[in-house]
Motif scaffolding. Structure first.
Motif, PDB file in Angstrom:
ATOM      1  N   UNK A   1       0.850  -1.190   0.000  1.00  0.00           N
ATOM      2  CA  UNK A   1       0.000   0.000   0.000  1.00  0.00           C
ATOM      3  C   UNK A   1       0.888   1.244   0.000  1.00  0.00           C
ATOM      4  N   UNK A   2       0.716   2.176  -0.905  1.00  0.00           N
ATOM      5  CA  UNK A   2       1.559   3.389  -0.937  1.00  0.00           C
ATOM      6  C   UNK A   2       1.270   4.286   0.247  1.00  0.00           C
ATOM      7  N   UNK A   3       2.199   5.209   0.585  1.00  0.00           N
ATOM      8  CA  UNK A   3       1.998   6.117   1.722  1.00  0.00           C
ATOM      9  C   UNK A   3       0.865   7.100   1.445  1.00  0.00           C
ATOM     10  N   UNK A   4       0.221   7.552   2.503  1.00  0.00           N
ATOM     11  CA  UNK A   4      -0.908   8.469   2.384  1.00  0.00           C
ATOM     12  C   UNK A   4      -0.581   9.877   2.878  1.00  0.00           C
ATOM     13  N   UNK A   5       0.316  10.021   3.856  1.00  0.00           N
ATOM     14  CA  UNK A   5       0.629  11.323   4.429  1.00  0.00           C
ATOM     15  C   UNK A   5       2.045  11.781   4.135  1.00  0.00           C
ATOM     16  N   UNK A   6       2.930  10.861   3.880  1.00  0.00           N
ATOM     17  CA  UNK A   6       4.342  11.199   3.721  1.00  0.00           C
ATOM     18  C   UNK A   6       4.835  10.781   2.341  1.00  0.00           C
ATOM     19  N   UNK A   7       6.116  11.071   2.108  1.00  0.00           N
ATOM     20  CA  UNK A   7       6.729  10.755   0.828  1.00  0.00           C
ATOM     21  C   UNK A   7       7.017   9.260   0.710  1.00  0.00           C
ATOM     22  N   UNK A   8       7.506   8.643   1.803  1.00  0.00           N
ATOM     23  CA  UNK A   8       7.840   7.218   1.791  1.00  0.00           C
ATOM     24  C   UNK A   8       7.394   6.592   3.098  1.00  0.00           C
ATOM     25  N   UNK A   9       7.109   5.305   3.036  1.00  0.00           N
ATOM     26  CA  UNK A   9       6.814   4.545   4.245  1.00  0.00           C
ATOM     27  C   UNK A   9       8.125   4.108   4.904  1.00  0.00           C
ATOM     28  N   UNK A  10       8.188   4.238   6.208  1.00  0.00           N
ATOM     29  CA  UNK A  10       9.374   3.848   6.986  1.00  0.00           C
ATOM     30  C   UNK A  10       8.928   2.846   8.044  1.00  0.00           C
ATOM     31  N   UNK A  11       9.471   1.652   7.964  1.00  0.00           N
ATOM     32  CA  UNK A  11       9.188   0.603   8.950  1.00  0.00           C
ATOM     33  C   UNK A  11      10.399   0.490   9.885  1.00  0.00           C
ATOM     34  N   UNK A  12      10.178   0.819  11.156  1.00  0.00           N
ATOM     35  CA  UNK A  12      11.230   0.699  12.179  1.00  0.00           C
ATOM     36  C   UNK A  12      10.919  -0.551  13.003  1.00  0.00           C
ATOM     37  N   UNK A  13      11.730  -1.582  12.829  1.00  0.00           N
ATOM     38  CA  UNK A  13      11.528  -2.867  13.521  1.00  0.00           C
ATOM     39  C   UNK A  13      12.532  -2.929  14.671  1.00  0.00           C
ATOM     40  N   UNK A  14      12.033  -2.758  15.878  1.00  0.00           N
ATOM     41  CA  UNK A  14      12.900  -2.745  17.065  1.00  0.00           C
ATOM     42  C   UNK A  14      13.070  -4.170  17.601  1.00  0.00           C
ATOM     43  N   UNK A  15      14.267  -4.458  18.122  1.00  0.00           N
ATOM     44  CA  UNK A  15      14.617  -5.795  18.644  1.00  0.00           C
ATOM     45  C   UNK A  15      14.306  -6.861  17.595  1.00  0.00           C
ATOM     46  N   UNK A  16      14.860  -6.648  16.407  1.00  0.00           N
ATOM     47  CA  UNK A  16      14.538  -7.527  15.285  1.00  0.00           C
ATOM     48  C   UNK A  16      15.069  -8.941  15.491  1.00  0.00           C
ATOM     49  N   UNK A  17      16.048  -9.126  16.379  1.00  0.00           N
ATOM     50  CA  UNK A  17      16.596 -10.470  16.603  1.00  0.00           C
ATOM     51  C   UNK A  17      15.586 -11.403  17.270  1.00  0.00           C
ATOM     52  N   UNK A  18      14.450 -10.860  17.748  1.00  0.00           N
ATOM     53  CA  UNK A  18      13.439 -11.695  18.390  1.00  0.00           C
ATOM     54  C   UNK A  18      12.526 -12.402  17.387  1.00  0.00           C
ATOM     55  N   UNK A  19      12.615 -12.079  16.110  1.00  0.00           N
ATOM     56  CA  UNK A  19      11.791 -12.764  15.117  1.00  0.00           C
ATOM     57  C   UNK A  19      12.165 -14.235  15.028  1.00  0.00           C
ATOM     58  N   UNK A  20      11.185 -15.052  14.710  1.00  0.00           N
ATOM     59  CA  UNK A  20      11.451 -16.479  14.556  1.00  0.00           C
ATOM     60  C   UNK A  20      12.137 -16.749  13.220  1.00  0.00           C
ATOM     61  N   UNK A  21      12.649 -17.961  13.078  1.00  0.00           N
ATOM     62  CA  UNK A  21      13.328 -18.320  11.835  1.00  0.00           C
ATOM     63  C   UNK A  21      12.362 -18.292  10.654  1.00  0.00           C
ATOM     64  N   UNK A  22      11.140 -18.753  10.868  1.00  0.00           N
ATOM     65  CA  UNK A  22      10.162 -18.721   9.786  1.00  0.00           C
ATOM     66  C   UNK A  22       9.818 -17.292   9.392  1.00  0.00           C
ATOM     67  N   UNK A  23       9.736 -16.389  10.394  1.00  0.00           N
ATOM     68  CA  UNK A  23       9.444 -14.989  10.091  1.00  0.00           C
ATOM     69  C   UNK A  23      10.577 -14.346   9.296  1.00  0.00           C
ATOM     70  N   UNK A  24      11.816 -14.671   9.645  1.00  0.00           N
ATOM     71  CA  UNK A  24      12.950 -14.151   8.878  1.00  0.00           C
ATOM     72  C   UNK A  24      12.884 -14.648   7.428  1.00  0.00           C
ATOM     73  N   UNK A  25      12.600 -15.919   7.260  1.00  0.00           N
ATOM     74  CA  UNK A  25      12.524 -16.462   5.890  1.00  0.00           C
ATOM     75  C   UNK A  25      11.410 -15.808   5.085  1.00  0.00           C
ATOM     76  N   UNK A  26      10.295 -15.508   5.755  1.00  0.00           N
ATOM     77  CA  UNK A  26       9.196 -14.851   5.039  1.00  0.00           C
ATOM     78  C   UNK A  26       9.537 -13.408   4.692  1.00  0.00           C
ATOM     79  N   UNK A  27      10.440 -12.784   5.460  1.00  0.00           N
ATOM     80  CA  UNK A  27      10.789 -11.384   5.227  1.00  0.00           C
ATOM     81  C   UNK A  27      11.890 -11.212   4.194  1.00  0.00           C
TER      82      UNK A  27
END
Length: 604
Positions: free
Chosen positions: A113-139
């Motif tokens: 989905x394109x941004x609605x209020x800003x120029x670009x979408x920014x996803x800040x993923x904090x403590x990214x090492x907590x993702x599971x192995x399957x989640x990493x593979x999907x990303x």
């Protein structure tokens, strides 16, 4: 309006406000100005060093109405919404709570989905090492080739937990731990903004407690501001957080160096009663020892807060201590500091540390462990010899003569040869040569009238000490002790061979023979014990204990009604050579069947 914590109120809003991370802010500013913005960034480093703040500033720089720019205005609606965390196109995700594959699938759908209020979408993923192995593979695929309007910024304190496939798709920036000077200067600037004053000693205590984290130091400052009456002092910090004052550490260490255990324990008791931090106590002790070591080397401590009188007294103390003593003290404190985190009773560990430090400072540790070691080893060797030299009961020789008259007359020359030269008997395990016959002839000439005399009579005449072990062997209790000593000798030499003799029941039918009796289930051990390398080691042990070589016999106790003497007489006539029984056991199953059924034929 509700109260806002200081670390939230004074969060950095531009790259110039980020403290101590110039190597990162300069790179990001140049990338924005030259339009070289990557699609994914990874910010890693200790807690409270500015990772999330830098990610938010990056979102402002990209989406500012006057940008993209390296210096966001912080007044436009977009910058203001990002500051207040109200912009829908800058999304902060807590990977510790949204760590599953379903959460990543939902993210992948929303990325399109394109941004609605800003120029670009920014996803800040904090403590990214907590993702599971399957989640990493999907990303993976989305992270490698995201839409043009999306930017991923991931933050973590443990980058080693991320898969290499994720690391290779990001530009990585490592945030460093902040120095004490950087944290102290920032704390003073915040106090000026809030209208409070803080002395240098209190700032140093806050810096030590923060351990390189700016957020931790601001949180501590926030508590002290509420506790004090407008001026933050070191006494306030000590009372608030149970910290240990520097003068208390100096007094404690002086009692350790003076070997005054009572004074050291009294000071430690005050720390314990006041509820002060044990970890901070150990850290200050380590820093005090570090300062002493640097002064002894002619260097200045990193944070020289000593007065002239304190510095001169500390320098005088360091000259009286050798350098290895200071190093040993620091090693001991560091070992306990690493261990005390997991201890249930840290006070006991620290009390033991105080005793060890006093011993190290007094120089007792080097000599204490080295003295008992040789003292234990020296009596260990002569222990068997006094047992062999103990006086024997007088009626033993005639009883022994009655039992030994049965062996053939070949044994007296061999034993006389062993008495003449016991040391070669240990090296040459079965000495049977004849060149030493003159020695026994001189002994045999005197009692020549009693031709079949037992070997104990000629032995008793030349040397009395050699007769004592022979007479002792007649006492079962004495031989049991001797056999235990022989087994211990074999055990030290070779443990596997010791196991072959450990299950045997040993006794002496005469003074020149030892019989080892095995149970039928230990037949395998008996066969191994009859091997040459096993019997050689046993003969060496016997010669070491009795001072002469003896014959070794082996037998198996079948549990029959035959008297033990007859069994011994039959078994002792056989030399310890491989018997036909072990050969029969080595036959294959088909060969054994042929022996039992010699007329059997194979069925084709």
């Amino acid at each position: 309006m509700p109260y806002v914590s200081l670390y939230r109120k004074y969060r950095s809003q531009s790259f110039t406000e980020i403290v101590g991370q110039e190597h990162i802010t300069t790179t990001l500013r140049n990338a924005i100005e030259r339009d070289r913005i990557a699609h994914a960034y990874l910010f890693s480093g200790p807690r409270g060093t500015g990772k999330t703040s830098t990610a938010r500033i990056m979102g402002k720089c990209i989406n500012c109405e006057s940008g993209p720019t390296a210096t966001p205005c912080n007044v436009c609606p977009v910058c203001t919404a990002i500051t207040k965390d109200k912009l829908f196109d800058v999304i902060e995700i807590d990977a510790a709570s949204n760590r599953g594959i379903d959460d990543v699938r939902d993210l992948k759908e929303k990325v399109r989905v394109p941004p609605t209020q800003a120029r670009r979408k920014v996803y800040i993923i904090d403590e990214v090492h907590m993702l599971t192995r399957e989640a990493f593979n999907a990303l993976l695929k989305t992270l490698e080739e995201p839409p043009d309007h999306v930017l991923f910024i991931m933050a973590t304190t443990e980058p080693q937990k991320l898969p290499p496939t994720i690391l290779s798709r990001c530009q990585r920036f490592d945030f460093r731990r902040l120095t004490d000077e950087e944290i102290a200067n920032h704390i003073r600037s915040l106090c000026n903004k809030e209208g409070f004053s803080i002395d240098d000693a209190a700032a140093d205590l806050i810096v030590k407690s923060a351990d390189g984290s700016m957020r931790d130091s601001i949180s501590i400052l926030d508590q002290l501001v509420s506790f004090s009456d407008g001026t933050i002092t070191a006494a306030d910090a000590n009372m608030m957080f149970g910290l240990v004052e520097k003068q208390e550490i100096v007094t404690f260490m002086e009692s350790v160096f003076d070997a005054d255990a009572q004074a050291a324990f009294d000071l430690f008791q005050k720390f314990f009663d006041a509820g002060k931090s044990f970890s901070m106590f150990l850290r200050l002790v380590m820093e005090h020892l570090r300062d002493m070591y640097l002064l002894r080397q002619g260097l200045n401590p990193p944070r020289d807060t000593y007065s002239d009188a304190e510095r001169s007294a500390l320098t005088a103390r360091t000259k009286s201590l050798p350098r290895p003593t200071l190093v040993a003290l620091m090693d001991e404190v560091a070992r306990v500091e690493d261990r005390i985190r997991w201890e249930v009773y840290p006070r006991i560990i620290l009390e033991i540390l105080i005793i060890k430090m006093i011993d190290i400072a007094a120089g007792h540790t080097d000599s204490a462990p080295s003295q008992p070691a040789p003292a234990k080893k020296k009596p260990a060797r002569p222990a068997p010899k006094p047992e062999a030299a103990e006086p024997a009961p007088p009626p033993a020789p005639p009883a022994q003569a009655q039992v030994i008259r049965e062996p053939p007359p070949e044994e007296p020359p061999a034993q006389a040869q062993e008495i003449q030269n016991p040391l070669p008997a240990q090296v040459q395990e079965i000495p049977e040569p004849q060149p030493q016959t003159p020695a026994p002839t001189r002994e045999d000439n005197e009692p020549e009238a009693a031709a079949p005399a037992p070997p104990t009579e000629p032995e008793a005449e030349p040397e009395e000490p050699l007769d004592q072990p022979d007479t002792q062997t007649q006492d079962p209790n004495d031989f049991d002790a001797a056999w235990k000593t022989i087994l211990q000798f074999i055990r030290k030499k070779n443990m596997p061979r010791y196991l072959m003799f450990a299950d045997a029941r040993a006794h002496m039918p005469d003074e020149n023979t030892i019989v080892l009796t095995y149970l039928p289930e230990n037949r395998f051990k008996k066969e191994n014990a009859q091997e040459k390398e096993y019997t050689d080691l046993l003969k060496l042990a016997v010669a070491e204990h009795f001072g002469r070589e003896m014959r070794i016999r082996f037998r198996i106790d079948h549990g029959g009604d035959q008297p033990p003497e007859q069994e011994i007489a039959d078994e002792t006539t056989v030399e310890p050579e491989p018997a036909p029984e072990p050969v029969a056991q080595n036959l294959s199953l088909f060969d054994q069947v042929k022996q039992v059924f010699p007329n059997s034929k194979e069925i084709e």
